[in-house]
Design a protein around this motif. Structure first.
Motif, PDB file in Angstrom:
ATOM      1  N   VAL A 114       0.811  -1.222   0.000  1.00 34.71           N
ATOM      2  CA  VAL A 114       0.000   0.000   0.000  1.00 34.71           C
ATOM      3  C   VAL A 114       0.843   1.271   0.000  1.00 34.71           C
ATOM      4  O   VAL A 114       0.350   2.337  -0.409  1.00 34.71           O
ATOM      5  N   TYR A 115       2.088   1.199   0.418  1.00 39.32           N
ATOM      6  CA  TYR A 115       2.933   2.395   0.355  1.00 39.32           C
ATOM      7  C   TYR A 115       3.081   2.884  -1.086  1.00 39.32           C
ATOM      8  O   TYR A 115       3.173   4.092  -1.330  1.00 39.32           O
ATOM      9  N   PHE A 116       3.114   1.972  -2.036  1.00 36.04           N
ATOM     10  CA  PHE A 116       3.201   2.375  -3.446  1.00 36.04           C
ATOM     11  C   PHE A 116       1.924   3.107  -3.872  1.00 36.04           C
ATOM     12  O   PHE A 116       1.993   4.083  -4.625  1.00 36.04           O
ATOM     13  N   THR A 117       0.776   2.644  -3.395  1.00 30.11           N
ATOM     14  CA  THR A 117      -0.485   3.330  -3.704  1.00 30.11           C
ATOM     15  C   THR A 117      -0.468   4.746  -3.147  1.00 30.11           C
ATOM     16  O   THR A 117      -0.821   5.712  -3.846  1.00 30.11           O
ATOM     17  N   LEU A 118      -0.049   4.873  -1.892  1.00 24.55           N
ATOM     18  CA  LEU A 118       0.001   6.190  -1.260  1.00 24.55           C
ATOM     19  C   LEU A 118       1.031   7.086  -1.944  1.00 24.55           C
ATOM     20  O   LEU A 118       0.801   8.293  -2.114  1.00 24.55           O
ATOM     21  N   LEU A 119       2.158   6.517  -2.346  1.00 25.60           N
ATOM     22  CA  LEU A 119       3.190   7.296  -3.036  1.00 25.60           C
ATOM     23  C   LEU A 119       2.669   7.832  -4.362  1.00 25.60           C
ATOM     24  O   LEU A 119       2.878   9.013  -4.688  1.00 25.60           O
ATOM     25  N   ILE A 120       1.994   6.996  -5.133  1.00 29.76           N
ATOM     26  CA  ILE A 120       1.427   7.455  -6.406  1.00 29.76           C
ATOM     27  C   ILE A 120       0.410   8.562  -6.154  1.00 29.76           C
ATOM     28  O   ILE A 120       0.384   9.574  -6.858  1.00 29.76           O
ATOM     29  N   GLY A 121      -0.429   8.388  -5.141  1.00 28.82           N
ATOM     30  CA  GLY A 121      -1.395   9.424  -4.801  1.00 28.82           C
ATOM     31  C   GLY A 121      -0.718  10.733  -4.423  1.00 28.82           C
ATOM     32  O   GLY A 121      -1.173  11.818  -4.826  1.00 28.82           O
ATOM     33  N   LEU A 122       0.374  10.654  -3.690  1.00 33.52           N
ATOM     34  CA  LEU A 122       1.116  11.856  -3.312  1.00 33.52           C
ATOM     35  C   LEU A 122       1.741  12.526  -4.532  1.00 33.52           C
ATOM     36  O   LEU A 122       1.678  13.756  -4.680  1.00 33.52           O
ATOM     37  N   LEU A 123       2.319  11.750  -5.429  1.00 26.84           N
ATOM     38  CA  LEU A 123       2.922  12.311  -6.637  1.00 26.84           C
ATOM     39  C   LEU A 123       1.862  12.990  -7.511  1.00 26.84           C
ATOM     40  O   LEU A 123       2.132  14.031  -8.127  1.00 26.84           O
ATOM     41  N   VAL A 124       0.668  12.405  -7.560  1.00 27.58           N
ATOM     42  CA  VAL A 124      -0.427  13.027  -8.303  1.00 27.58           C
ATOM     43  C   VAL A 124      -0.761  14.387  -7.698  1.00 27.58           C
ATOM     44  O   VAL A 124      -0.902  15.392  -8.420  1.00 27.58           O
ATOM     45  N   GLY A 156      -1.900   8.722 -12.820  1.00 33.66           N
ATOM     46  CA  GLY A 156      -1.815   8.087 -11.506  1.00 33.66           C
ATOM     47  C   GLY A 156      -2.694   6.862 -11.409  1.00 33.66           C
ATOM     48  O   GLY A 156      -2.290   5.822 -10.862  1.00 33.66           O
ATOM     49  N   LEU A 157      -3.893   6.943 -11.964  1.00 37.71           N
ATOM     50  CA  LEU A 157      -4.803   5.792 -11.969  1.00 37.71           C
ATOM     51  C   LEU A 157      -4.202   4.640 -12.770  1.00 37.71           C
ATOM     52  O   LEU A 157      -4.230   3.481 -12.344  1.00 37.71           O
ATOM     53  N   TYR A 158      -3.661   4.983 -13.939  1.00 36.53           N
ATOM     54  CA  TYR A 158      -3.086   3.952 -14.807  1.00 36.53           C
ATOM     55  C   TYR A 158      -1.870   3.294 -14.154  1.00 36.53           C
ATOM     56  O   TYR A 158      -1.724   2.063 -14.185  1.00 36.53           O
ATOM     57  N   LEU A 159      -0.996   4.112 -13.559  1.00 38.34           N
ATOM     58  CA  LEU A 159       0.227   3.576 -12.959  1.00 38.34           C
ATOM     59  C   LEU A 159      -0.085   2.631 -11.810  1.00 38.34           C
ATOM     60  O   LEU A 159       0.524   1.558 -11.693  1.00 38.34           O
ATOM     61  N   ALA A 160      -1.039   3.005 -10.962  1.00 36.50           N
ATOM     62  CA  ALA A 160      -1.403   2.150  -9.835  1.00 36.50           C
ATOM     63  C   ALA A 160      -1.946   0.811 -10.317  1.00 36.50           C
ATOM     64  O   ALA A 160      -1.612  -0.246  -9.764  1.00 36.50           O
ATOM     65  N   GLN A 161      -2.759   0.843 -11.352  1.00 33.56           N
ATOM     66  CA  GLN A 161      -3.321  -0.394 -11.872  1.00 33.56           C
ATOM     67  C   GLN A 161      -2.255  -1.226 -12.575  1.00 33.56           C
ATOM     68  O   GLN A 161      -2.235  -2.453 -12.458  1.00 33.56           O
ATOM     69  N   ARG A 162      -1.379  -0.556 -13.300  1.00 30.99           N
ATOM     70  CA  ARG A 162      -0.320  -1.254 -14.025  1.00 30.99           C
ATOM     71  C   ARG A 162       0.676  -1.911 -13.082  1.00 30.99           C
ATOM     72  O   ARG A 162       1.205  -2.992 -13.373  1.00 30.99           O
ATOM     73  N   MET A 163       0.934  -1.264 -11.938  1.00 30.28           N
ATOM     74  CA  MET A 163       1.880  -1.799 -10.957  1.00 30.28           C
ATOM     75  C   MET A 163       1.236  -2.805 -10.010  1.00 30.28           C
ATOM     76  O   MET A 163       1.932  -3.397  -9.184  1.00 30.28           O
ATOM     77  N   TYR A 164      -0.074  -2.998 -10.122  1.00 29.86           N
ATOM     78  CA  TYR A 164      -0.805  -3.907  -9.232  1.00 29.86           C
ATOM     79  C   TYR A 164      -0.634  -3.512  -7.767  1.00 29.86           C
ATOM     80  O   TYR A 164      -0.416  -4.358  -6.900  1.00 29.86           O
ATOM     81  N   THR A 165      -0.732  -2.230  -7.494  1.00 36.91           N
ATOM     82  CA  THR A 165      -0.592  -1.790  -6.104  1.00 36.91           C
ATOM     83  C   THR A 165      -1.850  -2.146  -5.315  1.00 36.91           C
ATOM     84  O   THR A 165      -2.917  -2.377  -5.884  1.00 36.91           O
ATOM     85  N   ASP A 166      -1.715  -2.187  -4.014  1.00 37.02           N
ATOM     86  CA  ASP A 166      -2.847  -2.482  -3.139  1.00 37.02           C
ATOM     87  C   ASP A 166      -3.965  -1.471  -3.393  1.00 37.02           C
ATOM     88  O   ASP A 166      -3.730  -0.265  -3.362  1.00 37.02           O
ATOM     89  N   TYR A 167      -5.149  -1.945  -3.671  1.00 39.05           N
ATOM     90  CA  TYR A 167      -6.341  -1.152  -4.009  1.00 39.05           C
ATOM     91  C   TYR A 167      -6.296  -0.561  -5.418  1.00 39.05           C
ATOM     92  O   TYR A 167      -7.280   0.003  -5.874  1.00 39.05           O
ATOM     93  N   GLY A 168      -5.172  -0.679  -6.112  1.00 40.41           N
ATOM     94  CA  GLY A 168      -5.094  -0.303  -7.513  1.00 40.41           C
ATOM     95  C   GLY A 168      -5.550   1.111  -7.833  1.00 40.41           C
ATOM     96  O   GLY A 168      -5.380   2.035  -7.034  1.00 40.41           O
ATOM     97  N   PHE A 169      -6.143   1.285  -8.999  1.00 42.20           N
ATOM     98  CA  PHE A 169      -6.561   2.618  -9.437  1.00 42.20           C
ATOM     99  C   PHE A 169      -7.675   3.172  -8.555  1.00 42.20           C
ATOM    100  O   PHE A 169      -7.812   4.389  -8.389  1.00 42.20           O
ATOM    101  N   LYS A 170      -8.466   2.287  -7.954  1.00 45.76           N
ATOM    102  CA  LYS A 170      -9.542   2.752  -7.086  1.00 45.76           C
ATOM    103  C   LYS A 170      -8.998   3.432  -5.840  1.00 45.76           C
ATOM    104  O   LYS A 170      -9.593   4.393  -5.330  1.00 45.76           O
ATOM    105  N   GLY A 171      -7.863   2.940  -5.355  1.00 50.02           N
ATOM    106  CA  GLY A 171      -7.240   3.564  -4.196  1.00 50.02           C
ATOM    107  C   GLY A 171      -6.729   4.955  -4.511  1.00 50.02           C
ATOM    108  O   GLY A 171      -6.908   5.900  -3.728  1.00 50.02           O
ATOM    109  N   VAL A 172      -6.082   5.104  -5.657  1.00 57.81           N
ATOM    110  CA  VAL A 172      -5.579   6.422  -6.065  1.00 57.81           C
ATOM    111  C   VAL A 172      -6.743   7.362  -6.353  1.00 57.81           C
ATOM    112  O   VAL A 172      -6.678   8.562  -6.044  1.00 57.81           O
ATOM    113  N   PHE A 173      -7.814   6.833  -6.922  1.00 60.62           N
ATOM    114  CA  PHE A 173      -8.989   7.667  -7.185  1.00 60.62           C
ATOM    115  C   PHE A 173      -9.551   8.245  -5.884  1.00 60.62           C
ATOM    116  O   PHE A 173      -9.948   9.421  -5.829  1.00 60.62           O
TER     117      PHE A 173
END
Length: 248
Positions: A114-124, A156-173
């Protein structure tokens, strides 16, 4: 005269403690209770089978709170770059424990922590804020900035889904929704609950968010960062003891 009832208030550290406890219950269910449904003595299997969905349901309350606190941290941090670097470092540190506890192996490409999900969200949020704060000199430039913001949000949505992060694009959304509504707690709570409504029980976490009082509370920053990988390592060894299954 009767005194007016004082509205309950919750600090940031209290929200974090609630989130890590519910997260630990969730991960205990996934890593330990789940295998016990099949490997425990016959008389206990029914108990663990009934307990498993309860632990997973409780765990749904954690992620929305982490997303909300990420947005709050972004708003108040002195350095978003250092904030992003910390998330990136702990994403790397946590990946092997995450896979060890939840994937029966030391490393898996199919699910990132999930840290990757949060990181992508922060970068967005960093990218969108950069263009939001730039003054547009004319209409074409303003439209260009809006286009860049839209691309960052979609990226950000695409990257999270592509990386298979916890909660995926829905988490970043969810993070994006909470970011855009950051100045109105009521709208954050309502639309945050809607954005995470695909996860049973998760919307209930916004009841606590509603009572957040804007204070940081007791400071245990690195305890919260380290808790994630450490508790996964402990659960991983419990799971290994139960199943005896482990692959590189």
């Amino acid at each position: 005269m009767t005194k007016a009832l004082k509205r309950p208030s919750i600090s940031g550290s209290t929200l974090k403690i609630f989130a890590i406890i519910t997260m630990m219950i969730d991960h205990t269910g996934a890593a330990v209770i789940g295998p016990l449904r099949y490997s425990s003595p016959e008389g206990m299997r029914q108990f663990f089978t009934a307990l498993y969905p309860v632990t997973r349901a409780i765990g749904r309350l954690a992620f929305p709170i982490f997303c909300f606190l990420l947005v709050e941290g972004f708003i108040h941090t002195r350095s978003t770059v250092k904030y992003a670097l910390r998330l990136f470092i702990f994403a790397l540190i946590s990946e092997l424990p995450f896979d060890f506890a939840l994937a029966d192996r030391l490393f898996s490409w199919h699910h990132q922590n999930v840290y990757f999900t949060l990181l992508i969200g922060l970068l967005v949020m960093m990218g969108v804020t950069y263009f939001e704060q730039r003054p547009a000199k004319n209409a074409p430039q303003r439209w260009f900035f809006l286009l860049m913001e839209a691309l960052i949000l979609a990226g950000g949505l695409y990257l999270a889904q592509r990386m298979y992060t916890d909660y995926g694009f829905k988490g970043v959304f969810l993070i994006e929704v909470l970011y855009f509504l950051r100045f109105d707690r009521r709208l954050q709570s309502v639309f945050g609950a809607i954005a995470i409504s695909w996860e049973n029980w998760a919307p209930l976490s916004f009841i606590l968010v509603w009572f957040y009082n804007g204070t940081r509370g007791k400071q245990m920053k690195y305890f919260f960062y380290w808790f994630y990988p450490v508790h996964l390592i402990v659960l991983g060894f419990f799971k290994l003891a139960i199943t005896g299954q482990f692959r590189l």
